[in-house]
Design a protein around this motif. Structure first.
Motif, short mmCIF file in Angstrom:
data_model
loop_
_atom_site.label_atom_id
_atom_site.label_comp_id
_atom_site.label_asym_id
_atom_site.label_seq_id
_atom_site.Cartn_x
_atom_site.Cartn_y
_atom_site.Cartn_z
N ARG A 52 0.85 -1.19 0.00
CA ARG A 52 0.00 0.00 0.00
C ARG A 52 0.88 1.24 0.00
NH1 ARG A 52 -2.66 -0.95 4.23
NH2 ARG A 52 -1.65 0.48 5.70
N VAL A 53 0.53 2.19 -0.87
CA VAL A 53 1.31 3.42 -1.00
C VAL A 53 0.37 4.61 -0.93
CG1 VAL A 53 2.87 4.76 -2.46
CG2 VAL A 53 3.03 2.27 -2.45
N ARG A 54 0.70 5.54 -0.05
CA ARG A 54 -0.03 6.81 0.02
C ARG A 54 0.83 7.90 -0.59
NH1 ARG A 54 -1.99 10.25 5.38
NH2 ARG A 54 -3.10 11.90 4.20
N HIS A 55 0.31 8.51 -1.63
CA HIS A 55 1.05 9.53 -2.39
C HIS A 55 0.39 10.88 -2.16
CE1 HIS A 55 2.90 10.87 -6.49
NE2 HIS A 55 3.56 11.33 -5.45
N VAL A 56 1.13 11.80 -1.57
CA VAL A 56 0.62 13.14 -1.26
C VAL A 56 1.47 14.16 -2.02
CG1 VAL A 56 0.08 14.79 0.56
CG2 VAL A 56 -0.05 12.33 1.02
N GLY A 57 0.81 15.11 -2.65
CA GLY A 57 1.54 16.12 -3.39
C GLY A 57 0.67 17.30 -3.74
N ARG A 58 1.17 18.13 -4.65
CA ARG A 58 0.47 19.34 -5.10
C ARG A 58 0.57 19.43 -6.61
NH1 ARG A 58 3.04 21.53 -0.22
NH2 ARG A 58 4.91 21.94 -1.47
N THR A 59 -0.51 19.89 -7.23
CA THR A 59 -0.57 20.06 -8.68
C THR A 59 -0.73 21.53 -9.01
OG1 THR A 59 -1.60 17.89 -8.95
CG2 THR A 59 -1.75 19.40 -10.81
N TYR A 60 0.13 22.03 -9.89
CA TYR A 60 0.09 23.42 -10.33
C TYR A 60 -0.26 23.47 -11.81
CZ TYR A 60 2.85 24.08 -6.06
OH TYR A 60 3.30 24.06 -4.76
N ARG A 61 -1.15 24.38 -12.17
CA ARG A 61 -1.54 24.54 -13.57
C ARG A 61 -0.57 25.47 -14.29
NH1 ARG A 61 -5.13 21.05 -15.73
NH2 ARG A 61 -5.43 22.63 -17.33
N CYS A 62 -0.18 25.09 -15.50
CA CYS A 62 0.65 25.95 -16.36
C CYS A 62 -0.29 26.64 -17.34
CB CYS A 62 1.71 25.13 -17.09
SG CYS A 62 2.83 24.21 -16.03
N PRO A 233 -4.53 20.22 -4.14
CA PRO A 233 -3.97 19.12 -3.33
C PRO A 233 -4.18 17.77 -4.01
CG PRO A 233 -6.02 19.91 -2.38
CD PRO A 233 -5.70 20.85 -3.50
N TYR A 234 -3.25 16.89 -3.78
CA TYR A 234 -3.31 15.53 -4.32
C TYR A 234 -3.01 14.55 -3.19
CZ TYR A 234 -2.33 11.49 -7.33
OH TYR A 234 -2.34 10.25 -7.92
N ASP A 235 -3.90 13.60 -2.96
CA ASP A 235 -3.73 12.62 -1.88
C ASP A 235 -4.43 11.34 -2.32
OD1 ASP A 235 -3.45 11.16 0.41
OD2 ASP A 235 -4.07 12.76 1.77
N LYS A 236 -3.66 10.36 -2.75
CA LYS A 236 -4.23 9.10 -3.23
C LYS A 236 -3.52 7.93 -2.56
CE LYS A 236 -7.12 10.81 -6.24
NZ LYS A 236 -6.85 10.72 -7.68
N THR A 237 -4.28 6.90 -2.23
CA THR A 237 -3.74 5.66 -1.70
C THR A 237 -4.02 4.55 -2.70
OG1 THR A 237 -4.10 6.37 0.59
CG2 THR A 237 -3.80 4.01 0.19
N THR A 238 -2.99 3.82 -3.06
CA THR A 238 -3.13 2.81 -4.11
C THR A 238 -2.23 1.62 -3.78
OG1 THR A 238 -2.98 2.41 -6.50
CG2 THR A 238 -1.30 3.82 -5.51
N ILE A 239 -2.29 0.61 -4.63
CA ILE A 239 -1.49 -0.60 -4.47
C ILE A 239 -0.31 -0.53 -5.43
CG2 ILE A 239 -1.48 -3.12 -4.68
CD1 ILE A 239 -4.43 -3.10 -4.01
N ALA A 240 0.87 -0.81 -4.93
CA ALA A 240 2.07 -0.81 -5.77
C ALA A 240 2.15 -2.10 -6.58
CB ALA A 240 3.32 -0.65 -4.91
N THR A 241 2.54 -1.96 -7.82
CA THR A 241 2.72 -3.11 -8.71
C THR A 241 4.19 -3.22 -9.09
OG1 THR A 241 2.18 -1.76 -10.65
CG2 THR A 241 0.38 -2.96 -9.61
#
Length: 517
Positions: A52-62, A233-241
């Motif tokens: 299980r991987v929780r990926h947290v970050g930020r997205t900026y528009r160009c 904001p970006y916050d997703k939890t997913t399964i690593a492959t």
């Protein structure tokens, strides 16, 4: 003084006998369990796989674009359509197409009786077609009407005022904007490359040496290590492959590897470091790489703030960006270089580019090449755009049939110097004021009235010496059609540069004799 050493253990067979190894016998299971306890496998140290991987970050528009002509909102237009678009040359077929669109717009609002008045106001020049006198000149109409029609309220000059003209003009301008975009100001004719920038909140992303084509993430640099401004904001939890590839070692006993790739047959010299690194990754560390999906909008920049990995033993590990590791352990990929230093920015860029644009055959092809025998460099206009918008090969326009005269039928004549085809223009070296970077000037041959007819070359234009390598350089111009992000279409004409085909020979000679009748 303390010295550190690293040791790595790798299995090697002493004989060619495989029976004992394939049997994989365990003589003392209790010892094996004790060994697992000793190395800490039961504690989950270095033995778990991520689940299980929780990926947290930020997205900026160009959303902002800038070049030598200024800056503005990018909107839904692909960035290459803004940067590469050259001014319209208004070939005859373009004038006819724009004129037909104006006539259709008038008929669509019930003003078919005004078409004749528009044709009289903007007559199309005589040509060898059947449309002269039947459609207006779209080039003349666009030059006269595009500005007034964009006013508030819109105006329709050169035609008797009436109801519905503004609506027809709005329909027509919408068609024209999809066919004739605003010309970009990013092209540097002296360097033969583009220079423009995208802008995320608080972070310019300059592209300083783009040679044309689809801009990729490596086309851009970052002005700062990270962005500063409004972000999503970006916050997703997913399964690593697990990352897989053909021929990789499999983790299970009695399972055969894919035979499509035979890494054992790869020959690597001791100096082939890249090849040896690839083999080491594939054979020793191929099972240690995992991937997670990240969905990003087109035209955005992403920054990872936290990456939390939970393994099969329930342990959670915070993984820091690889750019923060120092020394030999530092490794990075898909990150932007800093424009002012040797570092990298902790961001990932998805540039707002066109997806699978349709391109035409080159309507202009210019070859820049060195001629060591003549001690010159040449600019050869191989293909130019004709009056009808189609490519024209200049060599076919000036073809000279080979001579069939026998030497005994004439006498020798002295010639001071030979000539080159009219579409060959010499690039003569120039003395610069600073003396730092040599440069070449496009000139015409002596006693020749021929001038360049394309878009790339103008007499007196300067080209930097470092832009003309020994392999030469090829300059191309073609037309493109692509979709915008809102489903519309955009058409533009681009310039691009490619590596040439090597040195050339003009057969320019002096003090020669030839047979003459």
């Amino acid at each position: 003084m303390t010295l550190g050493f690293y040791a790595r253990f790798e299995p090697h067979t002493r004989t060619d006998e495989l029976a004992q190894g394939l049997a994989a016998r365990v003589y003392d299971p209790a010892w094996l369990l004790a060994r697992q306890w000793q190395v800490g496998e039961f504690d989950g140290d270095n033995g778990g796989s991520p689940i299980r991987v929780r990926h947290v970050g930020r997205t900026y528009r160009c959303d902002t674009y800038s070049d030598h002509g200024g800056s503005g909102e990018l909107g839904t237009t692909p960035v290459e359509a803004r940067a590469e678009a050259v001014p319209e040359r208004w070939a005859r077929h373009t004038r006819i197409e724009i004129g037909r669109a104006l006539a259709r717009a008038l008929r669509a609002v019930g003003l078919a009786d005004r078409v004749a008045e528009v044709i009289a106001a903007f007559p199309l020049a005589d040509g060898d077609d059947l449309v002269t006198g039947r459609v207006p000149d779209g080039g003349k109409a666009y030059a006269a009407l595009s500005g007034p029609l964009r006013k508030d309220p819109p105006e329709f000059p050169s035609v008797t005022p009436g109801q519905g003209l503004a609506e027809a003009g709005e329909r027509w301008l919408k068609f024209c904007d999809g066919l004739i975009g605003p010309p970009g100001q990013a092209w540097d004719a002296r360097r033969m490359e583009y220079g423009f920038s995208l802008h995320a909140p608080g972070l310019p992303l300059p592209a300083r040496a783009h040679s044309g084509g689809t801009p990729e993430w490596w086309t851009f640099d970052a002005a700062a290590p990270r962005a500063k401004g409004d972000a999503m904001p970006y916050d997703k939890t997913t399964i690593a492959t697990r990352v897989t590839f053909h021929g990789m070692p499999v983790p299970r006993w009695w399972q055969e590897e894919d035979a499509v790739v035979d890494f054992g047959a790869v020959e690597a010299h001791p100096a082939d470091l890249a090849r040896m690194a690839m083999l080491q990754f594939a054979l020793l560390y191929g099972n240690d790489h995992f991937a997670i999906p990240v969905s990003l909008p087109v035209g955005s920049m992403f920054e990872t703030t936290h990456l939390l990995v939970t393994d099969t033993f329930g342990a959670t590990t915070l993984i820091a960006p690889s750019t923060r590791a120092g020394g030999a352990e530092r490794w990075t990929m898909f990150t932007l270089s800093l424009a002012t230093s040797d570092g990298v920015a902790e961001v990932f860029l998805v540039p707002p580019t066109a997806l699978q644009p349709l391109s035409s055959d080159p309507v202009e092809d210019v070859l820049l090449a060195r001629d060591e025998m003549a001690n010159l460099a040449w600019a050869v206009e191989s293909v130019i755009e004709g009056p009808d918008g189609r490519p024209v090969r200049r060599a076919e326009q000036h073809h000279t049939p080979p001579t069939t005269q026998s030497p005994k039928d004439g006498h020798l004549a002295y010639r001071l110097g030979s000539t080159v085809p009219p579409h060959w223009f010499p690039l003569t070296p120039q003395r610069t004021s600073t003396g730092d970077v040599p440069e070449y000037a496009v000139e015409a041959m002596a006693h020749s009235a021929e001038v360049p007819r394309g878009d790339f070359l103008q007499l007196g234009a300067l080209v930097d010496d470092d832009r003309l390598p020994r392999e030469g350089r090829r300059l191309l111009r073609d037309h493109l059609l692509a979709r915008t992000t809102d489903g519309g279409t955009v058409v533009w004409t681009r310039r691009r540069t490619r590596i040439g085909r090597g040195e050339t020979a003009s057969d320019l000679t002096f003090d020669a004799t030839e047979h003459s009748s």
